[in-house]
Design a protein around this motif. Structure first.
Motif, PDB file in Angstrom:
ATOM      1  N   ASP A 127      29.796  35.813  39.196  1.00 55.14           N
ATOM      2  CA  ASP A 127      28.653  35.420  40.009  1.00 55.14           C
ATOM      3  C   ASP A 127      27.397  35.550  39.148  1.00 55.14           C
ATOM      4  O   ASP A 127      27.477  35.543  37.933  1.00 55.14           O
ATOM      5  N   VAL A 133      28.515  29.894  39.355  1.00 51.98           N
ATOM      6  CA  VAL A 133      28.407  30.400  40.723  1.00 51.98           C
ATOM      7  C   VAL A 133      27.257  31.397  40.754  1.00 51.98           C
ATOM      8  O   VAL A 133      27.139  32.258  39.883  1.00 51.98           O
ATOM      9  N   GLU A 134      26.411  31.250  41.752  1.00 58.05           N
ATOM     10  CA  GLU A 134      25.305  32.183  41.936  1.00 58.05           C
ATOM     11  C   GLU A 134      25.215  32.554  43.400  1.00 58.05           C
ATOM     12  O   GLU A 134      25.235  31.674  44.267  1.00 58.05           O
ATOM     13  N   ARG A 135      25.150  33.853  43.664  1.00 53.10           N
ATOM     14  CA  ARG A 135      25.088  34.373  45.034  1.00 53.10           C
ATOM     15  C   ARG A 135      26.215  33.806  45.899  1.00 53.10           C
ATOM     16  O   ARG A 135      26.010  33.453  47.050  1.00 53.10           O
ATOM     17  N   GLY A 136      27.394  33.704  45.308  1.00 53.86           N
ATOM     18  CA  GLY A 136      28.569  33.250  46.038  1.00 53.86           C
ATOM     19  C   GLY A 136      28.647  31.754  46.272  1.00 53.86           C
ATOM     20  O   GLY A 136      29.610  31.270  46.862  1.00 53.86           O
ATOM     21  N   SER A 180      34.849  34.282  38.520  1.00 52.78           N
ATOM     22  CA  SER A 180      33.398  34.304  38.393  1.00 52.78           C
ATOM     23  C   SER A 180      32.869  35.724  38.531  1.00 52.78           C
ATOM     24  O   SER A 180      33.303  36.471  39.407  1.00 52.78           O
TER      25      SER A 180
END
Length: 135
Positions: free
Chosen positions: A33, A51-54, A31
């Motif tokens: 991210d 995945v966004e901001r982990g 990813s």
């Protein structure tokens, strides 16, 4: 990168060339991210992951490569159509008219069955939230 993931990457890249060089292609096996989708392949199947901001926001799993490719290109063409709509907005017209039409056109260039599938999904959306043009 395993052979199945490499094959998916080749399919995505080949199809992407039909609609234009695009920045919204997924990554493969990892990813970046920032909500950019990535693809994974393992013993459980093929995965479309965001995945966004982990934090994993979305994981869709399938055994069907066509299904996975549809998910990839439904997302990519939506982003492309959104960008197109902003540049070609028609005053007093529901922005979704142009957005949906452009996405359908792009999907048709990739696979007419994907266009038909998306048209059905959009019809369902419009039953709940019809177009609302203004005068």
């Amino acid at each position: 990168m395993n052979a199945e993931l490499r094959q998916l990457q080749q399919q995505v890249e080949t199809l992407a060339k039909r609609i234009a060089p695009i920045a919204w292609r997924p990554t493969y096996g990892y990813s970046d991210d920032g909500a950019l989708p990535h693809l994974e392949v393992n013993s459980n199947g093929m995965h479309y992951v965001v995945v966004e901001r982990g934090q994993e926001q979305l994981r869709r799993t399938t055994q069907d490569a066509d299904e996975l490719l549809y998910w990839v290109f439904a997302s990519i063409t939506f982003s492309m159509a959104s960008s197109y709509e902003v540049r070609h907005r028609v005053p007093n017209q529901d922005f979704r008219r142009l957005l949906f039409a452009k996405q359908a056109e792009l999907l048709h260039r990739l696979n007419p069955a994907w266009e038909a599938r998306r048209q059905q999904e959009l019809s369902d959306i419009l039953l709940e939230a019809p177009f609302s043009d203004t005068e």
